[in-house]
Design an enzyme around this catalytic site. Sequence first.
Site, PDB file in Angstrom:
ATOM      1  N   PRO A   2      -2.364  -0.671   1.373  1.00  0.00           N
ATOM      2  CA  PRO A   2      -3.448  -1.066   2.274  1.00  0.00           C
ATOM      3  C   PRO A   2      -2.935  -2.058   3.311  1.00  0.00           C
ATOM      4  O   PRO A   2      -2.297  -3.041   2.964  1.00  0.00           O
ATOM      5  CB  PRO A   2      -4.457  -1.755   1.346  1.00  0.00           C
ATOM      6  CG  PRO A   2      -4.056  -1.416  -0.038  1.00  0.00           C
ATOM      7  CD  PRO A   2      -2.596  -1.104  -0.002  1.00  0.00           C
ATOM      8  N   GLU A   3      -3.176  -1.766   4.570  1.00  0.00           N
ATOM      9  CA  GLU A   3      -2.825  -2.716   5.621  1.00  0.00           C
ATOM     10  C   GLU A   3      -4.115  -3.333   6.164  1.00  0.00           C
ATOM     11  O   GLU A   3      -5.195  -3.049   5.662  1.00  0.00           O
ATOM     12  CB  GLU A   3      -2.022  -1.995   6.719  1.00  0.00           C
ATOM     13  CG  GLU A   3      -0.678  -1.476   6.166  1.00  0.00           C
ATOM     14  CD  GLU A   3       0.400  -1.349   7.222  1.00  0.00           C
ATOM     15  OE1 GLU A   3       0.424  -2.188   8.141  1.00  0.00           O
ATOM     16  OE2 GLU A   3       1.211  -0.418   7.124  1.00  0.00           O
ATOM     17  N   HIS A  91      -6.455   2.301 -14.932  1.00  0.00           N
ATOM     18  CA  HIS A  91      -6.112   1.357 -13.853  1.00  0.00           C
ATOM     19  C   HIS A  91      -7.308   0.645 -13.234  1.00  0.00           C
ATOM     20  O   HIS A  91      -7.161   0.001 -12.200  1.00  0.00           O
ATOM     21  CB  HIS A  91      -5.316   2.032 -12.725  1.00  0.00           C
ATOM     22  CG  HIS A  91      -4.138   2.824 -13.203  1.00  0.00           C
ATOM     23  ND1 HIS A  91      -3.131   2.280 -13.959  1.00  0.00           N
ATOM     24  CD2 HIS A  91      -3.820   4.138 -13.033  1.00  0.00           C
ATOM     25  CE1 HIS A  91      -2.242   3.227 -14.232  1.00  0.00           C
ATOM     26  NE2 HIS A  91      -2.631   4.358 -13.694  1.00  0.00           N
ATOM     27  N   ARG A 109      -0.597   0.005  -9.485  1.00  0.00           N
ATOM     28  CA  ARG A 109       0.701  -0.681  -9.518  1.00  0.00           C
ATOM     29  C   ARG A 109       0.577  -2.154  -9.866  1.00  0.00           C
ATOM     30  O   ARG A 109       1.580  -2.841 -10.006  1.00  0.00           O
ATOM     31  CB  ARG A 109       1.436  -0.465  -8.189  1.00  0.00           C
ATOM     32  CG  ARG A 109       1.771   1.026  -8.018  1.00  0.00           C
ATOM     33  CD  ARG A 109       2.529   1.302  -6.764  1.00  0.00           C
ATOM     34  NE  ARG A 109       3.833   0.674  -6.749  1.00  0.00           N
ATOM     35  CZ  ARG A 109       4.673   0.734  -5.725  1.00  0.00           C
ATOM     36  NH1 ARG A 109       4.317   1.388  -4.640  1.00  0.00           N
ATOM     37  NH2 ARG A 109       5.827   0.137  -5.774  1.00  0.00           N
TER      38      ARG A 109
END
Length: 270
Positions: A2-3, A91, A109
């Site tokens: 994500p930016e 997750h 992650r």
Amino acid sequence: MPELPEVEITRRGIEPFVLGRTITGVTVRNPNLRQRVPRNIARLVVGQRVEHLRRRGKYILFECEAGSLIVHLGMSGSLRVVEPKSAPRKHDHVDLVFGRSALRLHDPRRFGIVLWSRGDSSRHPLLARLGVEPLSEAFSPDFLYKITRGRNVGIKQLLMNAAAVVGVGNIYANESLFKAGIHPRLRAGRLSRERCARLVGAVRETLIAAIAAGGSSLRDFVHSDGASGYFQQDFYVYDRAALPCRICGAKIRAARLGQRSSFYCSTCQT
Ligand SMILES: [Zn+2]
């Protein structure tokens, strides 16, 4: 990853569900994110009402009276709105419960962050040294001109340095430099005033266009598939190695610069 645009889209997407609401519960299924979720997180945040929901760089700040909950999506995180009792997927590490709805952090992650900062969050060590916001007035041609003087580093690396300006990740640095016609390897100190102005404009334009493109995916925040905030765009150079430049037809080149993939057109960018 994500930016800034994805984080801003996330912020806008969840805002209607959390602003003015009181946190009624926290469920931590796995505290082992980039930094460990504090053991006493529930005691810190339950009963707090979200007064503002802001973004600083790629951090989302749930500003409450006593402090702020700081959330970062890391490399692979996403937030979506769910029913608190719905079964978590793999997750789904943290839920923030707001009465009859919950905000669920999905982070395969586990590079995300969920922390509480007492008092003024701008002084928190994670935020205190961040550079200017690229969509704020502080990111001006003058500012860019000043911080690039005497700098030997390539302009792309400087643009991606969060101590200078936050949230211009690799994709948007590549795209902005293309739009401004500036070679990513150009020494920052050699940028003229005029090119600084062009680059500032290109960075803003690129980020605003990306946020606008993501606007259409806002509904995803309440969908069960939760593919939140990510969207496909037509890039000019990013990930287009050896493909023809959309402007001049020359082959897009790829190079490693400061460990990151850089894409550029050697005709359009000088
Ligand atoms: Zn070209």
